[in-house]
Structure formats: structure tokens, C-alpha cells
Design a protein around this motif. Structure first.
Motif, short mmCIF file in Angstrom:
data_model
loop_
_atom_site.label_atom_id
_atom_site.label_comp_id
_atom_site.label_asym_id
_atom_site.label_seq_id
_atom_site.Cartn_x
_atom_site.Cartn_y
_atom_site.Cartn_z
N UNK A 18 0.85 -1.20 0.00
CA UNK A 18 0.00 0.00 0.00
C UNK A 18 0.88 1.25 0.00
N UNK A 19 1.95 1.19 0.80
CA UNK A 19 2.88 2.33 0.81
C UNK A 19 3.50 2.54 -0.57
N UNK A 53 2.04 6.57 -7.09
CA UNK A 53 0.96 7.37 -7.62
C UNK A 53 -0.14 6.58 -8.29
N UNK A 54 -0.27 5.30 -7.93
CA UNK A 54 -1.41 4.52 -8.47
C UNK A 54 -2.71 5.16 -7.98
N UNK A 55 -3.69 5.23 -8.86
CA UNK A 55 -4.97 5.82 -8.43
C UNK A 55 -5.76 4.87 -7.55
N UNK A 56 -5.69 3.56 -7.88
CA UNK A 56 -6.47 2.61 -7.09
C UNK A 56 -5.76 1.27 -7.01
N UNK A 57 -5.79 0.69 -5.81
CA UNK A 57 -5.27 -0.64 -5.56
C UNK A 57 -6.40 -1.42 -4.89
N UNK A 105 -3.20 10.84 2.56
CA UNK A 105 -4.20 11.08 1.52
C UNK A 105 -4.70 9.78 0.86
N UNK A 106 -4.66 8.67 1.61
CA UNK A 106 -5.20 7.40 1.10
C UNK A 106 -6.68 7.32 1.45
N UNK A 107 -7.48 7.03 0.45
CA UNK A 107 -8.92 6.87 0.67
C UNK A 107 -9.24 5.39 0.77
N UNK A 108 -9.89 4.99 1.84
CA UNK A 108 -10.30 3.59 1.96
C UNK A 108 -11.64 3.39 1.27
N UNK A 109 -11.78 2.25 0.60
CA UNK A 109 -13.04 1.89 -0.03
C UNK A 109 -13.22 0.40 0.21
N UNK A 110 -14.46 -0.05 0.38
CA UNK A 110 -14.69 -1.48 0.57
C UNK A 110 -15.57 -1.97 -0.58
N UNK A 122 -7.98 12.28 -1.65
CA UNK A 122 -8.07 12.09 -3.10
C UNK A 122 -6.75 11.60 -3.70
N UNK A 123 -5.93 10.97 -2.86
CA UNK A 123 -4.73 10.30 -3.38
C UNK A 123 -5.11 8.90 -3.81
N UNK A 124 -4.28 7.93 -3.46
CA UNK A 124 -4.58 6.54 -3.83
C UNK A 124 -5.82 6.03 -3.11
N UNK A 125 -6.68 5.33 -3.83
CA UNK A 125 -7.79 4.63 -3.19
C UNK A 125 -7.36 3.19 -2.92
#
Ligand code: IPE
Ligand code: IPE
Ligand code: MG
Length: 230
Positions: free
Chosen positions: A46-47, A53-57, A96-101, A127-130
Motif C-alpha cells: 500500500x505504501x 501514484x497509483x490511483x487505485x489498488x 491522503x489514502x482513501x479507503x473503499x470497501x 483524493x490520493x490513492x484509493x
């Protein structure tokens, strides 16, 4: 902190993190130790994803089929999940990491739901990496839920279903990685994978490092994506 960019424009990478049990077995350790080491691999990745600069992982953490495992293993997995979120939430907020489930997480134990809802709320404006974590996730379940919601609103079209998927709002999936040598999707992102590139490795998940991600992204950058055209 380095500011390397993900090569060749990959925006969204998903990973089937497999092989924790085999990693532990090889070392005559309990499976739970394999899962613990798997969390360390997640933390490092994740780091790295953020630094690249990946938008989403999107990470497959627990499938709708994983309930078939012994209760002891299931509770160890959710114990590790809770610890990871508790320990790393401040870092997500700060970086600036956004968590999403994705997946039907509301059906999980109330303490897990409360922890996740709090983490989602505290990172919602980032609004950095999700970081999208698949929990109680099955692609067939996701598509069925999406189709039902689409049908309630109007005609069922691919676009209408897509807009109701748990991944709605994330960039299109570019690259799907599976570790541990298995060559199957195990009910993960079946819709989203339509034109994603696939990358399989024999590396067991606890041994997966940011360098493996870089290798996969480098190879991704050399692929020609044709989307059916010519
Ligand atoms: C992946 O490792 C973690 C989860 C599925 C939760 P496994 O536990 O599936 O490890 P193997 O496949 O038995 O080696
Ligand atoms: C897929 O791994 C699910 C996760 C990584 C969470 P499994 O180990 O459950 O998949 P199968 O059973 O080998 O297909
Ligand atoms: Mg497995």
C-alpha cells in the motif's frame, strides 16, 4: 520520500493475494502466521502504491467462499483485518489514502462494520490513492446486487449495471495480479476484468514485495491493449 510514477499509465491494479497457507506450511508454521506475514506484505505494498501514484489498488482479502474455512481461521483473519485498520488508519489519513470497501461488508460482525465505517468516513475526503479492500466479496454476488439496483431504476444495460457495481467511481481495471501460481479468478472482479491485463506469479503472497509490483507494471507497460480493435 521518492515520487516515482506508475509506469505506462496503469491507474488501477487489483491483486488476488493467495498463498499465505502454503507459505506457512513450507516453514512448519501455523497458517495464522502466514496470514500475519501477509498483512506485512499488504502494508508495504500500500505504501509503494501510494508512492508510485497509483490511483487505485484493490485487494482481495476475504471472499464469499472463504466462509467455508474453519471458524478459527476466519476469526484470525478478521482479527488481523481489525488490527491492520486500527494501526494504519492514521497513516492513511496523513498520506491522503482513501479507503473503499467492495463486497457485502455490512453483513460482517458489528464491531468490524463499525470500525470500517469509521475508517471510511475518516478517509472519505482523501483524493490520493484509493485502497479498495474486497471483504465478503464475490463477483457473482456483486453483479447480482448491481443488476437488481439497475433494474429498479430503469432498463438493464451494461452501463447501468456498471454504475451500480461496488467498484463504481474507481478507474477502469488495468492489471489483475494473482500470486501463488493458481491460474484462476476465484470469483474476483469478473465484470471489471473484461479488458484488464492479467499477470500471474508463483510467488506466495507473504513474499510479494513492491519490486514484484514494479515488475508486473513494467510488463504491463509493454503490452499492447487492443480492446477488440486493430
Ligand atoms: C490467501 O491465502 C488468504 C486468503 C484467502 C484469505 P490462503 O489462505 O488461501 O493460502 P493458501 O492458498 O492456502 O496457500
Ligand atoms: C481467493 O483465494 C480469495 C482471496 C485471496 C481472498 P482462495 O485461496 O480462497 O481461492 P481458491 O479457493 O484457491 O480458488
Ligand atoms: Mg488460497
Amino acid at each position: 520520500m521518492t515520487n516515482e510514477r506508475a509506469p505506462a499509465g496503469a491507474r488501477h491494479v487489483a491483486i488476488i493475494m493467495d498463498g499465505n497457507g502454503r507459505w506457512a506450511k513450507k516453514r512448519h508454521l501455523p497458517r495464522a502466521v502466514g496470514h500475519q506475514r501477509g498483512v506485512e506484505a499488504v502494508r508495504a505494498l500500500v505504501r509503494a502504491a501510494r508512492q508510485m501514484g497509483l490511483e487505485a489498488l484493490t485487494l482481495y482479502a476475504f471472499s464469499t467462499e472463504n466462509w467455508r474455512r474453519p471458524e478459527e481461521e476466519v476469526s484470525a483473519l478478521f482479527g488481523l483485518l481489525k488490527r491492520y485498520i486500527r494501526e494504519d488508519l492514521a497513516e492513511f489519513v496523513e498520506n491522503n489514502v482513501r479507503l473503499h470497501i467492495i463486497g457485502n461488508y455490512k453483513a460482517l460482525a458489528p464491531d468490524v462494520v463499525a470500525l470500517l465505517d469509521d475508517a471510511l468516513e475518516r478517509t472519505a475526503h482523501n483524493d490520493g490513492t484509493t485502497l479498495a479492500v474486497a471483504l465478503n466479496y464475490g463477483s457473482q454476488d456483486e453483479i447480482a446486487r448491481a443488476a437488481a439496483r439497475a433494474a429498479a431504476k430503469g432498463p438493464i444495460t451494461p452501463e447501468a449495471i456498471e454504475a451500480e457495481l461496488d467498484t463504481a467511481g474507481l478507474p477502469p481495471l488495468d492489471l489483475l495480479i494473482r500470486t501463488s501460481g493458481e491460474l484462476r479468478l476465484s470469483n474476483f472482479l469478473l465484470w471489471q476484468v473484461a479488458y484488464a491485463e492479467l499477470w500471474f506469479t508463483d510467488v506466495l503472497w507473504p513474499d510479494f514485495t513492491p519490486d514484484h509490483l514494479r515488475e508486473a507494471l513494467d510488463q504491463f507497460g509493454q503490452r499492447e491493449r487492443r480492446y477488440g480493435g486493430r
